[in-house]
Design a protein around this motif. Structure first.
Motif, PDB file in Angstrom:
ATOM      1  N   LEU A  15       0.847  -1.190   0.000  1.00 56.73           N
ATOM      2  CA  LEU A  15       0.000   0.000   0.000  1.00 56.73           C
ATOM      3  C   LEU A  15       0.883   1.240   0.000  1.00 56.73           C
ATOM      4  N   PRO A  16       0.544   2.238  -0.823  1.00 57.86           N
ATOM      5  CA  PRO A  16       1.361   3.454  -0.869  1.00 57.86           C
ATOM      6  C   PRO A  16       1.163   4.302   0.383  1.00 57.86           C
ATOM      7  N   ALA A  17       2.060   5.248   0.592  1.00 60.58           N
ATOM      8  CA  ALA A  17       2.024   6.105   1.781  1.00 60.58           C
ATOM      9  C   ALA A  17       0.680   6.804   1.946  1.00 60.58           C
ATOM     10  N   GLU A  18       0.097   7.267   0.844  1.00 59.83           N
ATOM     11  CA  GLU A  18      -1.168   8.015   0.951  1.00 59.83           C
ATOM     12  C   GLU A  18      -2.350   7.143   1.384  1.00 59.83           C
ATOM     13  N   ALA A  19      -2.166   5.841   1.396  1.00 56.61           N
ATOM     14  CA  ALA A  19      -3.247   4.936   1.798  1.00 56.61           C
ATOM     15  C   ALA A  19      -3.218   4.604   3.285  1.00 56.61           C
ATOM     16  N   THR A  20      -2.131   4.960   3.964  1.00 53.35           N
ATOM     17  CA  THR A  20      -2.001   4.572   5.361  1.00 53.35           C
ATOM     18  C   THR A  20      -2.134   5.764   6.288  1.00 53.35           C
ATOM     19  N   ARG A  21      -2.571   5.498   7.477  1.00 55.30           N
ATOM     20  CA  ARG A  21      -2.753   6.550   8.476  1.00 55.30           C
ATOM     21  C   ARG A  21      -1.408   7.176   8.873  1.00 55.30           C
ATOM     22  N   GLY A  22      -0.361   6.383   8.947  1.00 60.06           N
ATOM     23  CA  GLY A  22       0.948   6.884   9.350  1.00 60.06           C
ATOM     24  C   GLY A  22       1.681   7.647   8.265  1.00 60.06           C
ATOM     25  N   GLY A  23       1.219   7.535   7.020  1.00 60.60           N
ATOM     26  CA  GLY A  23       1.843   8.263   5.938  1.00 60.60           C
ATOM     27  C   GLY A  23       3.106   7.630   5.386  1.00 60.60           C
ATOM     28  N   TRP A  24       3.288   6.327   5.569  1.00 55.52           N
ATOM     29  CA  TRP A  24       4.429   5.628   4.980  1.00 55.52           C
ATOM     30  C   TRP A  24       3.912   4.374   4.288  1.00 55.52           C
ATOM     31  N   PRO A  25       4.615   3.907   3.272  1.00 55.51           N
ATOM     32  CA  PRO A  25       4.166   2.684   2.583  1.00 55.51           C
ATOM     33  C   PRO A  25       4.153   1.495   3.537  1.00 55.51           C
ATOM     34  N   ARG A  26       3.210   0.594   3.313  1.00 56.95           N
ATOM     35  CA  ARG A  26       3.111  -0.612   4.143  1.00 56.95           C
ATOM     36  C   ARG A  26       3.059  -1.835   3.246  1.00 56.95           C
ATOM     37  N   THR A  27       3.710  -2.886   3.677  1.00 54.66           N
ATOM     38  CA  THR A  27       3.654  -4.168   2.983  1.00 54.66           C
ATOM     39  C   THR A  27       3.050  -5.189   3.929  1.00 54.66           C
ATOM     40  N   TRP A  28       1.983  -5.816   3.466  1.00 56.78           N
ATOM     41  CA  TRP A  28       1.330  -6.876   4.232  1.00 56.78           C
ATOM     42  C   TRP A  28       1.665  -8.196   3.557  1.00 56.78           C
ATOM     43  N   VAL A  29       2.156  -9.148   4.323  1.00 48.73           N
ATOM     44  CA  VAL A  29       2.515 -10.472   3.825  1.00 48.73           C
ATOM     45  C   VAL A  29       1.612 -11.480   4.520  1.00 48.73           C
ATOM     46  N   GLY A  80      -6.982 -12.995  12.028  1.00 54.49           N
ATOM     47  CA  GLY A  80      -5.888 -12.262  12.649  1.00 54.49           C
ATOM     48  C   GLY A  80      -5.741 -10.883  12.060  1.00 54.49           C
ATOM     49  N   SER A  81      -4.538 -10.580  11.610  1.00 51.62           N
ATOM     50  CA  SER A  81      -4.267  -9.237  11.105  1.00 51.62           C
ATOM     51  C   SER A  81      -4.736  -9.028   9.670  1.00 51.62           C
ATOM     52  N   VAL A  82      -5.112 -10.102   8.974  1.00 49.28           N
ATOM     53  CA  VAL A  82      -5.672  -9.976   7.625  1.00 49.28           C
ATOM     54  C   VAL A  82      -6.980 -10.758   7.574  1.00 49.28           C
ATOM     55  N   ARG A  83      -8.018 -10.068   7.161  1.00 48.53           N
ATOM     56  CA  ARG A  83      -9.337 -10.701   6.995  1.00 48.53           C
ATOM     57  C   ARG A  83      -9.835 -10.371   5.603  1.00 48.53           C
ATOM     58  N   ILE A  84     -10.538 -11.311   5.003  1.00 49.32           N
ATOM     59  CA  ILE A  84     -10.986 -11.144   3.624  1.00 49.32           C
ATOM     60  C   ILE A  84     -12.467 -11.484   3.561  1.00 49.32           C
ATOM     61  N   GLU A 137      -9.036  -6.686   4.632  1.00 46.00           N
ATOM     62  CA  GLU A 137      -9.083  -5.827   5.817  1.00 46.00           C
ATOM     63  C   GLU A 137      -7.821  -6.080   6.638  1.00 46.00           C
ATOM     64  N   PHE A 138      -6.999  -5.039   6.768  1.00 44.50           N
ATOM     65  CA  PHE A 138      -5.714  -5.147   7.458  1.00 44.50           C
ATOM     66  C   PHE A 138      -5.831  -4.531   8.848  1.00 44.50           C
ATOM     67  N   HIS A 139      -5.394  -5.259   9.868  1.00 40.15           N
ATOM     68  CA  HIS A 139      -5.468  -4.816  11.265  1.00 40.15           C
ATOM     69  C   HIS A 139      -4.052  -4.652  11.814  1.00 40.15           C
ATOM     70  N   SER A 140      -3.802  -3.502  12.456  1.00 40.05           N
ATOM     71  CA  SER A 140      -2.520  -3.304  13.150  1.00 40.05           C
ATOM     72  C   SER A 140      -2.651  -2.176  14.151  1.00 40.05           C
ATOM     73  N   ALA A 141      -2.057  -2.338  15.297  1.00 42.42           N
ATOM     74  CA  ALA A 141      -1.926  -1.294  16.329  1.00 42.42           C
ATOM     75  C   ALA A 141      -3.090  -0.308  16.362  1.00 42.42           C
ATOM     76  N   GLY A 142      -4.278  -0.789  16.555  1.00 40.22           N
ATOM     77  CA  GLY A 142      -5.435   0.081  16.687  1.00 40.22           C
ATOM     78  C   GLY A 142      -5.979   0.618  15.380  1.00 40.22           C
ATOM     79  N   GLU A 143      -5.435   0.193  14.280  1.00 38.45           N
ATOM     80  CA  GLU A 143      -5.899   0.647  12.969  1.00 38.45           C
ATOM     81  C   GLU A 143      -6.515  -0.514  12.207  1.00 38.45           C
ATOM     82  N   ILE A 144      -7.640  -0.239  11.583  1.00 36.07           N
ATOM     83  CA  ILE A 144      -8.265  -1.204  10.685  1.00 36.07           C
ATOM     84  C   ILE A 144      -8.357  -0.516   9.333  1.00 36.07           C
ATOM     85  N   LEU A 145      -7.782  -1.154   8.321  1.00 31.96           N
ATOM     86  CA  LEU A 145      -7.737  -0.562   6.994  1.00 31.96           C
ATOM     87  C   LEU A 145      -8.427  -1.494   6.005  1.00 31.96           C
TER      88      LEU A 145
END
Length: 142
Positions: free
Chosen positions: A41-55, A72-76, A87-95
């Protein structure tokens, strides 16, 4: 031979109060890690403003195209006849990120053409990963 391919996809972040936000994400598969897929996911897609890679497991993506999957941290789950949400879950964020189901299915078919289900060389991938950690130290992913 190690092969990696990346497929760019037009996706949308589903927000509860706002209009869905469109952006481009990347789906990546590598024969060096044959049981996993990556969503970048590019930086503009995340709350923290940095790119994220989900594996996560390629089998989870496959299962999620047929029924709700993950706990868990990935739900479909399916959101409409032509859309699937990862649906990506991490540290209080659901994306929740909506993909076109056909795009995810095509990506899976390409990964199966590269490494068929049940034919993954997990031993080789594990050996390469351990060699890399011993040589370079653990990989930090954000």
């Amino acid at each position: 031979m190690d092969v990696t391919f990346t497929q760019v996809a037009e996706v949308r972040i589903i927000a509860l109060r706002d209009k869905p936000v469109p952006f481009r994400a990347a789906l990546r598969y590598s024969s060096t890690d044959p049981l996993a897929v990556q969503v970048i996911l590019p930086a503009e897609a995340t709350r923290g403003g940095w790119p994220r890679t989900w594996v996560f497991a390629r089998d989870l993506l496959s299962e999620g195209l047929n029924k709700d999957a993950g706990s868990g941290s990935v739900r479909i789950w399916s959101c409409c006849p032509s859309g699937t949400v990862l649906e990506f879950h991490s540290a209080g964020e659901i994306l929740p990120v909506q993909f076109r189901t056909a795009v995810l299915a095509r990506f899976l078919r390409c990964s199966y053409a590269l490494v068929a289900p049940g034919k993954e060389d997990v031993g080789g991938a594990l050996e390469r990963s351990l060699d890399s950690v011993m040589r370079d130290g653990p990989v930090q992913r954000e």
